[in-house]
Design a protein around this motif. Structure first.
Motif, short mmCIF file in Angstrom:
data_model
loop_
_atom_site.label_atom_id
_atom_site.label_comp_id
_atom_site.label_asym_id
_atom_site.label_seq_id
_atom_site.Cartn_x
_atom_site.Cartn_y
_atom_site.Cartn_z
N ARG A 15 1.08 -1.26 -0.24
CA ARG A 15 -0.18 -0.09 -0.23
C ARG A 15 0.90 1.49 0.46
NH1 ARG A 15 -2.52 2.96 4.61
NH2 ARG A 15 -4.34 4.05 3.83
N ARG A 16 2.45 0.93 0.63
CA ARG A 16 2.68 2.29 1.01
C ARG A 16 3.40 2.48 -0.18
NH1 ARG A 16 5.47 0.08 5.10
NH2 ARG A 16 3.66 -0.19 6.64
N ARG A 17 4.13 1.80 -1.25
CA ARG A 17 4.76 1.80 -2.32
C ARG A 17 3.95 2.00 -3.39
NH1 ARG A 17 9.82 0.12 -2.39
NH2 ARG A 17 9.93 -0.60 -4.59
N LEU A 18 3.05 1.83 -3.52
CA LEU A 18 1.71 1.97 -4.49
C LEU A 18 1.03 3.36 -4.58
CD1 LEU A 18 -0.90 -1.14 -4.72
CD2 LEU A 18 1.03 -0.59 -6.42
N ARG A 19 1.14 4.24 -3.15
CA ARG A 19 0.93 4.90 -2.83
C ARG A 19 1.93 6.80 -2.70
NH1 ARG A 19 0.50 6.17 2.93
NH2 ARG A 19 -0.97 5.15 2.89
N GLU A 20 3.50 5.80 -2.67
CA GLU A 20 4.19 6.90 -3.40
C GLU A 20 4.68 6.48 -4.66
OE1 GLU A 20 7.76 5.21 -0.80
OE2 GLU A 20 6.48 5.74 0.58
N GLU A 21 4.43 5.34 -5.11
CA GLU A 21 4.36 5.56 -7.26
C GLU A 21 3.40 5.65 -8.09
OE1 GLU A 21 5.45 1.69 -8.40
OE2 GLU A 21 7.06 1.24 -6.77
N MET A 22 2.54 5.60 -7.62
CA MET A 22 1.02 5.79 -8.23
C MET A 22 0.57 6.80 -7.91
SD MET A 22 0.90 1.83 -9.11
CE MET A 22 0.13 2.27 -11.46
N SER A 23 -0.02 7.15 -6.80
CA SER A 23 -0.59 8.15 -6.25
C SER A 23 -1.91 7.65 -6.16
CB SER A 23 -0.54 9.58 -7.13
OG SER A 23 0.69 9.79 -6.73
N ILE A 24 -1.44 6.22 -6.00
CA ILE A 24 -3.07 5.65 -5.86
C ILE A 24 -3.70 5.49 -3.87
CG2 ILE A 24 -4.16 3.76 -6.08
CD1 ILE A 24 -3.11 3.03 -8.52
N ASP A 25 -4.08 5.83 -3.67
CA ASP A 25 -5.13 5.56 -2.15
C ASP A 25 -6.05 3.88 -1.99
OD1 ASP A 25 -4.54 5.38 1.02
OD2 ASP A 25 -6.50 6.89 0.82
N ILE A 26 -5.74 2.77 -1.39
CA ILE A 26 -6.16 1.50 -1.65
C ILE A 26 -6.15 1.67 -0.15
CG2 ILE A 26 -6.32 -0.53 -1.49
CD1 ILE A 26 -4.81 -0.23 -3.94
N ARG A 27 -7.58 1.33 1.11
CA ARG A 27 -7.74 1.09 2.36
C ARG A 27 -7.58 -0.42 2.47
NH1 ARG A 27 -7.27 6.14 5.07
NH2 ARG A 27 -8.47 7.50 3.70
#
Length: 97
Positions: A15-27
């Protein structure tokens, strides 16, 4: 699927990597969080993110979705929201009512 420490650690780091790389927020509390993470991993250019996705797929016994489906699967990039309503200051904090 059983959510044990290894699965949750993998999901949090992914989740952290996706938020940093692609600005995707998944709860993590989303009902489709695992499938959303797996589909976003396929669209990632980073090999380490893809490996975490494969590890999560192994934990969850879920097959990986087809590449290019991340934005179609309901994953929304993080965008600042415009506040609606009136603005009040309460103890130095902005409160929108």
């Amino acid at each position: 699927m059983e959510l044990n420490k290894a699965v949750l650690d993998c999901m949090q780091s992914l989740r952290r990597r996706l938020r940093e790389e692609m600005s995707i927020d998944i709860r993590l509390s989303q009902p489709d969080a695992i499938t959303a993470m797996l589909s976003a991993c396929l669209d990632s250019n980073n090999e380490e993110t893809r490996l975490l996705g494969q590890k999560l797929a192994g934990f969850s016994d879920t097959s990986l979705p087809a590449p290019g489906k991340a934005l179609q699967s309901g994953i929304v990039p993080i965008q600042p929201k415009e506040p609606t309503g009136s603005l009040r200051m309460y103890r130095g904090q902005r409160v929108y009512t």
